[in-house]
Each structure stands twice: as C-alpha cells, then as structure tokens.
Design an enzyme around this catalytic site. Structure first.
Site, PDB file in Angstrom:
ATOM      1  N   ARG A   1      -1.763  -9.593  13.075  1.00 59.81           N
ATOM      2  CA  ARG A   1      -2.361  -8.619  12.742  1.00 59.81           C
ATOM      3  C   ARG A   1      -3.544  -8.489  11.390  1.00 59.81           C
ATOM      4  NH1 ARG A   1       3.686  -6.766  11.548  1.00 59.81           N
ATOM      5  NH2 ARG A   1       2.648  -5.065  10.031  1.00 59.81           N
TER       6      ARG A   1
ATOM      7  N   LYS B   1       0.597  -1.324   0.130  1.00 59.64           N
ATOM      8  CA  LYS B   1       0.243   0.406  -0.009  1.00 59.64           C
ATOM      9  C   LYS B   1       1.206   1.398   0.276  1.00 59.64           C
ATOM     10  CE  LYS B   1      -2.312   0.717   3.385  1.00 59.64           C
ATOM     11  NZ  LYS B   1      -2.191   1.612   4.171  1.00 59.64           N
TER      12      LYS B   1
END
Length: 598
Positions: free
Chosen positions: A242, A91
């Site tokens: 996560r 990202k």
C-alpha cells in the site's frame, strides 16, 4: 424630438431642432445562489453509459462537527485545504483537529461513497456496481461526488478540507480543469519504518469498531484486549504494498500543486504536528486579509445614495450601431457587457434580475431584429454560469391559451428549436449543466440552480405573468434572470386583460431589479441618426450619452449626465438641452461643457 423606440430602420428624415423625447421609456424591470455541481465545459465521462445529468448527489453528511471553533477573519474567501498522507500517517487525527480549530467542512471520498451507496442514489448505485464486482470506482464517479460536495453552500461559505483526494495525477488534473484548487496542499511526511510499525501494531475492536494500537494506544481492559483482531490490510506485506502504491500516486498528484505544497514531519507527536499546521493556516488567513485590504475598493450602497464609479473593463460605447448587421466584435462587446453586470448582481445575492438591451438587432420593433443575436446572448450567459458549476435552465414560453384563444409572440416562434440545435461547446454542457425548458412552475426541478427566461412577453389577449409568478414561486430563492422581458398589457377582444388584476401584474413585473440596461435614443418618429444612448450596468448608475460627430466618418459617445435611478423623459430632454434638472437630487452634469457641444 428624441424617440427611444423607432418603428423602422431605413428611412430619410428631416430633423427638427428640438431634441425632445416623444415617448417615455418603458418601465424597468433581481440573484442568491443555490447549490451547484460540476464545471461543465471541462468535464466529460469516459465510462458509458454513465451520464452526469442523471446523477444526483444527496450526500447526507454533517457539514461541521457539533463543537467547532472558527476564526473570525474578514477575508474575501474562506480557506481551501488539501491534505495528503500515507496510511497511518495521522491524517485522520489532524483532520479532526483542523476542523475543530478552523471550522472547515471535512470532505472524505470514503464518507461520500458510503453516504451515496447508503442513500441508494443513482450515483451511489453506480458506484456500488463496481464495488460489488471488486473493482475500483472510476475517477469520473468519485470526482463527480467530490466536486458536487465542494460546491455546496456550507463548503463555499466556511471553506473546505479535502482529505486524501486527489490520489492520482488524473484526479488532480480533473479538479484543475474545473478550477477547484486549494490554497495549500499539506503533506504529512513519515518514514516507512514508522508507518509500518503503526499499521502492524493496530488492532480493531469488532464490537465497538474502535481502533487501538498495542504500543501507542493500548486498550483499557483485558476483556477488550482479548477480542481485538488484526485488520486484513494491516499485515506487514500488505502495508508495504500500500505504501508503494501511495508513493507513486501521491508523487504524481503533488506535482500539480508543487507551488503550494507544504511538507510537515508527521513522525512527531500529534500535538506538535498540529501546531505546525495551525501556524501555517493561521498565517495563510492573515495573508489573505492583507491582500484583500490592499486590493479592496469602495462599493456604494446601491439601495442608498449611489456614486459614480469607474468601470475598469469598459471601453466605451461602440460606434456605428446603425450599421446592420452588427459586426461580431460589436455583438461580443454587448454580450460581455451584459455578462459582467449579471454576474455582479448574482454574486451580490440578487434573485430576481432583468436585462434590457435594445441595440437594433435586439429591438423587435425594428425590421432588422435578429433572433439569433438574442440566442447568442443567452448562450453566453448560460455557458458562463455553467462554468461556475451551476445547472442552468433556459426557458422559452410556449403558446398561451387554448384553441381560438391561443396566442404566442411571433418573434419567439421557433426559438425553442433554435436553442436545441445551437452549438453548446465540445464538453457536453447541454443536457448536463444546461437544459432547455418552458416558462412555468412545472419546469422547475430540484437539480436546477438558476433560470434564464428568454424574452418573456404577453401575447394579444393572454398574460405570461401568471406563468412567470408560478415559476418564480417554485424557484424560491434561486436566481431568475429575465432577458428582454416585455410585460406590458396587450389588448384582448374582451378587454379583460387590461382591467382585471392589472395592478398586481404591474407590481410583479416591477419586482425584478434591472441589472443591465442599454437603449439607443433617436429623434421622434425616426431611426436615424442615433442621438445618444442610456446605459446602466449593476451596481453603477444610469449614464446618459450624446453621440458626437468628430470628423467625417468618425463618431464618439460623450457622457452628459448620470442618474441614480432610471431617468424620466423630461430629465433626458433637459440633459440634451443643457438645462439644470428640476430635481437636483436625481441628475448631475457638466453643463458648461455640454452647452459648447450642443
């Protein structure tokens, strides 16, 4: 004879046949936009004693990289993009490429938090307390910073790229309530095994802070390789944890944007991923241009020759305006009419504008004058601009002069207290996005975005214009709106007010551009019946109307003529008598039809 300012209301009068104005209309009396913050009426804090009115965001981030390549598209609105992706989805790399190609303002919550904490701002210190305690920073604080950053001028002008936010359903709903919504929601979709491999293979250079990958991006030298360390959160166990948290939150957040979500295979090379993103955003820009071209309407140059424009939302002048008190529907009609004209002026970059509305309840020379109607109008304007994220300062003048020389317009007495006690909605707008102040330079604060001045006027022997001038100078390029200002000179015992500096005062008063004007017309010396009205809403022309009785108990307002500038007394009289104007450049009308009416 027609009269625009009646002196009393209930009175029986014999009408004379000549509809001539006995008194001239008062002289007429412009808004850029400053940085703004949050949407007020849909925002509340749940963490006390945090209070948004005391939080200032001074994020010191570059608005764009040094080298950017912007697409020059004549679109009505810049791109607004959200991008989501799991840890190690690439990202960050894609955000850099998007900014370079499209020139969007990159906004990351991590960068915002670090900047606020580093700058030692109040909101940063509040966030630091939670961080030092090992707690997550509450959504209220993060959303406040994000929304403040999105409403800054660079983001509004060039568009924005919101990186990894919102992360939860609650955050997404908060942005929705503030009407912050992207054009597209991009999701980088990468299989878990690839994400785990990317994270576990990552290494950090403690000297330079640079991130390497043992497989995909190895260090250049053995010396660098020897000092690389594994980040604490890059172990396989923590990466899986996560990822699970990300999936739960991302799925809930993305449900808000399901209609505009676009998934892209993030397991490809960074070049292939960006090619898809570039194609998506370019197509979106082209679609926006097509939509704009199909919907755009010609807007006249208001500084040059103006043309008469239809006003789609306008339903005509309400009737029975001499029935006092006005009905709620009539008051709301005028509030909305004023609001739309003022918003158009503000959106066109006007910074000094004036509203003149002279219906009976807002004419201080009539015994039916109602200060509450004026306050409702001011509240409507203030709340609407606050809804757009602007911090509005509503100002009422206080007593001018000292001792025996003190003066204050009587019709404004108690106005400040009325504003303080009014209902400003259920979302805490007052004290956060709307504050009450006085007219003067000392009231202008850095956090204010615009100012609404309630009926500024001279008192006998005292001049408000000096305070107004000082305030507008302090406001600089921020909008100042005068509501029903009366800035003509009033006599003083020494006569000084009428002579010293009069030209300068009148020049200053004339520097405000009228964005709304409405005045009823009466026969000279009377207040009944209403003969007609003059109306102007920015950016349209002045329109002159005649009140016509259709049948017993029914009436309407028929347009007589339009004027590019405020008509003079003679021009109004000529229009009512069906005479051609002495200056053909300034008036027009369908005189044959009017002669039949008159």
């Amino acid at each position: 004879m027609l009269n625009s300012t009646p002196t009393s209301f209930y009175r029986t009068t014999t009408l004379t046949p000549s509809p001539l104005l006995s008194t001239p209309l008062p002289s007429s009396s412009s808004c850029t936009h400053h940085h703004s913050c949050l949407h007020p009426r849909h925002f509340s804090f749940h963490s006390q004693p945090l209070r948004l009115s005391n939080l200032r965001c001074h994020t010191h981030l570059p608005s764009t990289p040094k080298k950017t390549f912007k697409l020059n598209c004549s679109i009505s609105e810049p791109l607004k993009v959200m991008i989501s992706g799991a840890p190690a989805s690439g990202k960050g790399t894609q955000c850099e490429l998007i900014v370079q190609k499209f020139g969007l303002v990159h906004i990351s919550t991590g960068d915002l938090l670090r900047a606020e904490v580093g700058a030692g701002t109040e909101i940063g210190n509040k966030a630091k307390e939670f961080m030092n305690a090992g707690q997550l920073v509450p959504d209220e604080i993060v959303t406040a910073m994000v929304a403040a950053r999105l409403t800054r001028e660079d983001a509004k002008q060039t568009g924005w790229l919101l990186d990894g936010y919102p992360r939860s359903y609650g955050q997404a709903q908060s942005l929705e309530k503030m009407q912050i919504r992207p054009n597209v929601y991009i999701v980088l979709d990468v299989p878990d095994e690839i994400l785990i491999d990317r994270c576990v293979g990552r290494r950090l250079d403690p000297v330079t802070g640079k991130i390497y990958h043992l497989k995909f991006f190895p260090p250049d030298t053995e010396e660098i390789k020897a000092r690389l360390i594994t980040r604490p959160d890059d172990t396989e166990e923590k990466v899986k944890s996560r990822l699970n948290i990300y999936k739960q939150n991302a799925e809930a957040a993305s449900s808000v944007y399901s209609s505009i979500t676009h998934k892209i295979d993030g397991s490809q090379s960074k070049e292939a991923v960006f090619k898809e993103i570039e194609s998506l955003l370019s197509q979106l820009q082209q679609d926006k241009v097509k939509i704009m071209k199909s919907e755009e309407k010609p807007i006249p140059d208001t500084k040059k020759e103006r043309t008469s424009l239809s006003q789609d939302n306008w339903r005509g002048i309400p009737t029975r305006l001499n029935n006092i008190p006005h009905s709620r529907e009539i008051r709301k009609y005028f509030y909305d009419d004023v609001l739309q004209a003022t918003q158009r002026a503000i959106n066109d970059g006007k910074t000094r504008v004036k509203v003149d509305i002279n219906i009976p309840e807002l004419n201080p020379e009539m015994d039916v004058y109602r200060i509450g109607t004026l306050m409702e109008l001011v509240r409507t304007l203030a709340l609407s601009f606050a809804d757009d994220g602007k911090r509005v300062k509503v100002c009422v003048q206080g007593s001018m002069g000292e001792g025996a020389l003190a003066g204050m317009p009587l019709q404004l007495a108690g106005t400040r207290k009325i504003l303080e006690f009014m209902d400003w909605g259920d979302y805490g707008a007052k004290g956060t996005f709307i504050n009450i102040g006085s007219i003067g330079a000392a009231e202008v604060e850095e956090e204010d975005d615009m100012f609404i001045l309630v009926a500024p006027q001279n008192a006998v022997g005292n001049c408000i214009i000096d305070d107004l001038r000082a305030m507008t100078n302090a406001a600089e390029h921020r909008p100042v709106i005068l509501i029903n200002a009366r800035l003509k000179d009033l006599p003083g015992s020494s006569g000084i007010m009428q002579t010293m500096g009069r030209d300068q005062r009148l020049k200053y008063a004339a520097s405000f551009e009228s964005c709304y004007f409405f005045r009823l017309l009466y026969y000279a010396g009377t207040q009944y019946p209403i003969m007609g009205a003059i109306r102007m809403t920015y950016p349209y022309q002045y329109e002159l109307y005649k009140r016509v009785d259709e049948s017993p108990g029914k009436e309407k307002y028929a347009i007589l003529s339009t004027f590019p500038e405020r008509p003079t007394t003679d021009e109004i009289n000529d229009a009512f008598e069906g005479k051609p104007s002495k200056d053909p450049r300034k008036t027009s009308g369908i005189w044959g039809f009017l002669n039949g009416i008159l």
